[in-house]
Write a protein that holds these residues in place. Structure first.
Motif, short mmCIF file in Angstrom:
data_model
loop_
_atom_site.label_atom_id
_atom_site.label_comp_id
_atom_site.label_asym_id
_atom_site.label_seq_id
_atom_site.Cartn_x
_atom_site.Cartn_y
_atom_site.Cartn_z
N UNK A 77 0.84 -1.19 0.00
CA UNK A 77 0.00 0.00 0.00
C UNK A 77 0.88 1.24 0.00
N UNK A 78 0.49 2.27 -0.74
CA UNK A 78 1.28 3.51 -0.72
C UNK A 78 1.15 4.19 0.64
N UNK A 79 2.24 4.80 1.07
CA UNK A 79 2.24 5.49 2.35
C UNK A 79 2.12 6.98 2.09
N UNK A 80 1.13 7.60 2.69
CA UNK A 80 0.93 9.03 2.53
C UNK A 80 1.74 9.77 3.58
N UNK A 81 2.57 10.68 3.13
CA UNK A 81 3.38 11.46 4.04
C UNK A 81 2.76 12.84 4.21
N UNK A 82 2.78 13.37 5.41
CA UNK A 82 2.23 14.71 5.60
C UNK A 82 3.09 15.74 4.89
N UNK A 83 2.45 16.81 4.42
CA UNK A 83 3.21 17.86 3.75
C UNK A 83 4.11 18.59 4.74
N UNK A 84 3.65 18.74 5.96
CA UNK A 84 4.44 19.36 7.02
C UNK A 84 4.50 18.41 8.20
N UNK A 85 5.65 18.33 8.81
CA UNK A 85 5.76 17.49 9.99
C UNK A 85 5.16 18.23 11.18
N UNK A 86 4.82 17.49 12.21
CA UNK A 86 4.24 18.10 13.40
C UNK A 86 5.24 19.05 14.05
N UNK A 87 6.50 18.68 14.03
CA UNK A 87 7.52 19.54 14.63
C UNK A 87 7.61 20.86 13.89
N UNK A 88 7.57 20.82 12.56
CA UNK A 88 7.63 22.04 11.77
C UNK A 88 6.42 22.93 12.06
N UNK A 89 5.24 22.33 12.17
CA UNK A 89 4.04 23.11 12.49
C UNK A 89 4.16 23.76 13.87
N UNK A 90 4.69 23.02 14.85
CA UNK A 90 4.86 23.59 16.19
C UNK A 90 5.84 24.76 16.16
N UNK A 91 6.94 24.58 15.41
CA UNK A 91 7.94 25.66 15.30
C UNK A 91 7.33 26.89 14.64
N UNK A 92 6.54 26.71 13.59
CA UNK A 92 5.90 27.84 12.92
C UNK A 92 4.92 28.55 13.86
N UNK A 93 4.18 27.77 14.65
CA UNK A 93 3.24 28.37 15.61
C UNK A 93 3.99 29.17 16.68
N UNK A 94 5.10 28.63 17.16
CA UNK A 94 5.90 29.33 18.16
C UNK A 94 6.46 30.63 17.57
N UNK A 95 6.93 30.58 16.35
CA UNK A 95 7.48 31.77 15.70
C UNK A 95 6.40 32.82 15.49
N UNK A 96 5.23 32.39 15.07
CA UNK A 96 4.11 33.32 14.87
C UNK A 96 3.71 33.97 16.19
N UNK A 97 3.66 33.18 17.26
CA UNK A 97 3.31 33.73 18.58
C UNK A 97 4.36 34.74 19.03
N UNK A 98 5.64 34.45 18.81
CA UNK A 98 6.71 35.38 19.19
C UNK A 98 6.59 36.67 18.38
N UNK A 99 6.31 36.57 17.09
CA UNK A 99 6.16 37.77 16.26
C UNK A 99 4.96 38.60 16.71
N UNK A 100 3.87 37.94 17.08
CA UNK A 100 2.69 38.66 17.57
C UNK A 100 3.02 39.40 18.87
N UNK A 101 3.76 38.75 19.77
CA UNK A 101 4.14 39.38 21.03
C UNK A 101 5.01 40.60 20.78
N UNK A 102 5.98 40.48 19.89
CA UNK A 102 6.86 41.61 19.57
C UNK A 102 6.06 42.74 18.95
N UNK A 103 5.15 42.42 18.07
CA UNK A 103 4.32 43.44 17.43
C UNK A 103 3.46 44.18 18.47
#
Length: 69
Positions: A29-55
């Protein structure tokens, strides 16, 4: 140990060489890989939160400067 009787039995040649074909393809069976890993999504969320705080901090500083002038 219990011996299991099978309807198939092994036949080995008495002369010559035994040849086994192992080069067969296996379809799985073909294995479907996520486009973004969970770690990458967490890092992007943390970066967005930090940018919002700075703003927000920058906006608060601008308001404080306008109030004092």
């Amino acid at each position: 140990m219990v011996e299991v009787k099978s309807m198939f039995w092994e036949v080995l040649p008495k002369q010559g060489q035994l040849s086994v074909d192992v080069n067969t393809m296996v379809v799985c069976k073909p294995k479907l890989l996520p486009l973004k890993s969970l770690t990458l999504e967490k890092m992007e969320n943390m970066q967005q939160a930090a940018q919002n705080t700075i703003h927000q901090q920058e906006m608060a500083e601008k308001e404080n400067q306008q109030v004092t002038h």
